[in-house]
Design an enzyme around this catalytic site. Structure first.
Site, short mmCIF file in Angstrom:
data_model
loop_
_atom_site.label_atom_id
_atom_site.label_comp_id
_atom_site.label_asym_id
_atom_site.label_seq_id
_atom_site.Cartn_x
_atom_site.Cartn_y
_atom_site.Cartn_z
CB VAL A 165 -8.92 12.23 -7.85
CG1 VAL A 165 -10.16 13.04 -8.21
CG2 VAL A 165 -9.15 11.40 -6.61
CE LYS A 166 -14.51 13.13 -9.89
NZ LYS A 166 -15.53 12.92 -8.85
CG ASP A 167 -7.40 7.92 -13.93
OD1 ASP A 167 -8.26 8.54 -14.58
OD2 ASP A 167 -6.20 7.89 -14.27
#
Length: 316
Positions: A43-45
């Site tokens: 999700v950190k993309d």
């Protein structure tokens, strides 16, 4: 390369929402938002790209600049993808509890890695404090995921709307862990504006103080735990605890047992925080007559192969 040039970064977001047909059989529907299918595996993309785009738009990044972040690993990988495409250097400051797989991945991506002790936020050796100090001393750009408003904004502008569209506006609860708090705050705010009665659920590891800080009726516990990247002893700057309606505490054993089930019963190749979130989501679904309950699967299994809890799976 400019921000407008086509690249792998164009494929961040728009992740699938899939039912947990076996794990939630007989319960209110549980749908998994597969954030681990982003190009960098988490999700950190989303926040890595949003933070760099915001800094570029504000003229804060010169060509070839060095980015620095305090990361459990996933934001580092996302930033490494952005740095590769945009021509930046990257320094990642990580606590020593984080997996060797994450260190190896970041090194392969060209990041410089600095490992710090597992020190509390008040300690100068804490990974966030070290990152801030190095940014100041070297003139590097601190991407500052724990305090950068672009983190919350991207989830309010992308993750929340995607979930609303994928569910047709019918959603009973959103469940996620909190690392920086960007996902739960941003997506939660958006969904609360559009879905009356939705419940926002914090899935927190046993040992984290966040459960107590968000909901004082929870016991005040501050202890070590093995799940990586969520929980903590203080509320992150960008996390809005008032968005949370329900807190579910989940032990390491429950989290890792659920990862095994997600792998073997649902074919979902996820890491420990996904186990934490799904345990919480199943509990919520058991209490509801109607769903769906949407749960965020934050990262991929590939950054945990060397961890004892996952290596045991291959011996069973």
């Amino acid at each position: 390369m400019t921000a407008s040039s086509p690249s792998i970064l164009d494929h961040i977001g728009h992740t699938p929402l899939v039912p947990l047909a076996r794990l939630a059989a007989g319960l209110a529907s549980v749908l998994a938002k597969c954030e681990y299918l982003n190009p960098g595996g988490s999700v950190k993309d989303r926040i890595a790209l949003a933070i760099v785009n915001d800094a570029e738009e504000r003229g804060l990044l010169a060509p070839g600049a060095t980015l620095i972040e305090a990361t459990a690993g996933n934001t580092g990988v996302g930033l490494a993808l952005v740095a590769a495409v945009r021509g930046y250097s990257l320094v990642c400051v990580m606590p020593e509890k984080m997996s060797k797989d994450k260190r190896a991945a970041l090194a392969a991506l060209g990041a410089k890695i600095i490992i710090t002790p597992n020190a509390p936020p008040s300690d100068p050796r804490n990974f966030q404090n070290v990152a801030r100090r190095l940014a100041h001393d070297n003139g590097w750009f601190l991407t500052d995921q724990f305090a950068n408003p672009a983190n919350v904004r991207v989830h309010e502008q992308t993750t929340g709307p995607e979930i609303l569209e994928q569910t047709g506006g019918k959603i009973a609860a959103l469940v996620a862990g909190v690392g920086t708090g960007g996902t739960l705050t941003g997506a939660g705010r958006f969904l609360k504006r559009h879905v009356p009665g939705i419940r926002i659920v914090l899935a927190d590891p046993v040992g984290s103080r966040l459960a107590h800080l968000v909901s004082p009726d929870q016991s005040d516990l501050d202890a070590s735990y093995l799940v990586e990247g969520i929980g903590g002893s203080m509320i992150p700057a960008i996390f809005d605890p008032t968005i949370v309606d329900v807190v579910e505490r989940v032990s390491d054993d429950e989290s890792f047992a659920m990862v095994r089930r997600l792998l073997r019963e649902e074919g979902l190749l996820v890491g420990g925080t996904s186990g934490t979130a799904v345990v919480a989501a199943v509990r919520v679904a058991q209490k509801l007559k109607n769903g769906p309950v949407v749960v965020v699967l934050a990262d991929s299994w590939d950054r945990y192969y060397a961890q004892p809890w996952m290596s045991r799976f291959s011996q069973e």
